[in-house]
Design an enzyme around this catalytic site. Structure first.
Site, PDB file in Angstrom:
ATOM      1  CG  ASN A  52     -20.714  -1.249  35.681  1.00 43.65           C
ATOM      2  OD1 ASN A  52     -20.800  -0.531  34.930  1.00 43.65           O
ATOM      3  ND2 ASN A  52     -20.814  -2.638  35.955  1.00 43.65           N
ATOM      4  CG  ASP A  94     -28.568  -5.280  32.729  1.00 47.92           C
ATOM      5  OD1 ASP A  94     -27.909  -4.348  33.371  1.00 47.92           O
ATOM      6  OD2 ASP A  94     -28.911  -6.288  33.866  1.00 47.92           O
ATOM      7  N   GLY A 104     -23.713 -11.338  35.127  1.00 48.26           N
ATOM      8  CA  GLY A 104     -23.967 -10.533  33.935  1.00 48.26           C
ATOM      9  C   GLY A 104     -23.762 -11.382  32.427  1.00 48.26           C
TER      10      GLY A 104
END
Length: 417
Positions: free
Chosen positions: A96, A306, A325
């Site tokens: 990404n 993550d 996030g």
């Protein structure tokens, strides 16, 4: 560098030295000798630390860094240094960035940027062009360039036929498809877990069903096509049950859970702090306990940070508008040790290598020294001073931790926190 690590407790059930306190002599990146009180006749450098433990190197299956395109959030060089000081000898890099990693030149670029780092970088290629979910990307070319798996980070593939074709196509070269599961129509404008907390706070909810429908659909597709499927960062009790059932059928499926879903719940949202806005959202205590149980019974194969750096302009704003996030590398081990036993943590922080068919570097003579260094006894509170990333969007600020990563030895280099 040549090194003797002194008085380290080995945590590696595959090693003949498991649970023993030993010295480890490393010469040119290879373990030359393991034993008590090794003589230093070759003028090796020495390292000793109170309460030192060694395990096989930890591997994180989901790390976002930003570069290229979002260097203000994080660079590859600093991100890999953060990973090393957080105990990780390898990371799988999500695609990404800007441009998206969806072709072999982008794979080559990020691998070249990481070439001399102690922490190794393994790119995940986008499953679809520009991660737009319309056409498959150049999967075979990216595989040949070094991509280890294919997936569109944080994006559900609405087109079931495209995922079917991807699962069929990747079988020709033993490729791994990663499928993030969240039905965008059911999610709608939701920003938090649908439940008591979201209702109390007036936040639009994302029901567990949004994830579970897609988990079920993707498992049906896998059963039809064959191939290898990895479902990242599951967050609900029903998702655990669905994957457990699929494994019992013999389907080639693996899954991961993020550290924050094992430790935190949606109760953290009371202050509307956007550090807790993640995707999938933080769920309830019942879901958290089900995820812990899924780790303990090995339904969940690995744990990931993550890690997703986000600049302050996209986090310091209204909860509805803020981006999802949290960073997670620096806090991963210390947070996990508050909820799980040590050996299970090590297993789940290293199993990603097995999913990707990497050779296991058991701690024994003549093997490559791929080691994570850590200690388990200290209780401490995670603060901004402990953040090494360029971005500071950590959901674990103020959280009490147990144990600490000390660093790594890998690629012939010692990196200490």
């Amino acid at each position: 560098m040549n090194l003797i690590i002194r008085k380290a407790k080995i945590v590696d059930p595959q090693s003949p030295f498991h649970d023993q306190i030993v010295d480890v002599k490393i010469t040119q990146g290879i373990i030359e000798e393991i034993g008590a009180s090794i003589l230093n006749i070759d003028t090796h450098q020495e390292f000793q630390h109170e309460g030192l433990h060694l395990s096989q190197g930890w591997f994180d299956m989901s790390v976002s860094l930003g570069e290229p395109g979002f260097e203000d959030r994080e660079t590859i060089t600093n991100g890999l240094n953060v990973a090393a000081k957080s105990g990780f000898t390898g990371i799988a890099l999500q695609p990404n960035s800007n441009p998206i990693i969806d072709n072999q030149s982008q794979v080559h670029f990020v691998k070249q940027k990481a070439a001399n780092s102690a922490t190794e970088l393994f790119p995940i290629g986008a499953l679809t062009k520009n991660s737009e979910g319309k056409d498959l990307a150049e999967l075979y070319d990216m595989k040949n360039a070094g991509a280890v798996a294919f997936g569109d980070y944080g994006k559900n593939l609405a087109n079931a036929n495209l995922l079917k074709i991807g699962l069929q196509y990747t079988q020709d070269f033993d490729g791994l498809v990663m499928a993030y599961c969240q039905d965008d129509n059911i999610k709608g404008n939701g920003v938090a877990n649908e439940g008591i907390v979201s209702t109390r706070l007036g936040l639009k909810g994302i029901p567990n069903l949004a994830e579970e429908l897609m988990v079920a659909r993707n498992l049906f597709l896998l059963e039809y096509t064959g191939g290898k499927l990895h479902i990242p960062t599951i967050s609900t009790a029903k998702s655990v049950a669905l994957i457990k059932e699929a494994k019992a059928k013999g389907l080639n499926v693996t899954c991961s859970v993020a550290v924050h879903h094992l430790v935190l719940t949606d109760e953290k949202l009371d202050g509307f702090d956007t550090r807790y806005k993640v995707s999938p959202p933080l769920r309830t205590e019942a879901d958290r306990k089900a995820l812990i149980a899924g780790v303990l019974d090995n339904t969940i194969d690995c744990i990931t940070s993550d890690h997703n750096p986000m600049d302050i302009e996209h986090k310091k704003m209204e909860f509805d508008l803020a981006k999802n996030g949290t960073i997670g590398l620096e806090s991963a081990f210390g947070a996990l040790l508050t909820v799980l036993p040590l050996e299970k943590i090590i297993k789940k922080l290293t199993f990603g290598k097995s999913i990707l068919n990497f050779e296991s570097q058991i701690i024994k003579k003549e093997n490559k020294a791929n080691l994570s260094l850590f200690q388990t006894d200290s209780d401490w509170t995670f603060t901004k001073e402990h953040i090494l990333s360029k971005s500071k969007n950590s959901a674990f600020l103020g959280q009490v931790m147990k144990g600490k990563a000390i660093g790594i030895y890998n690629q012939g280099k010692l990196v200490l926190a």
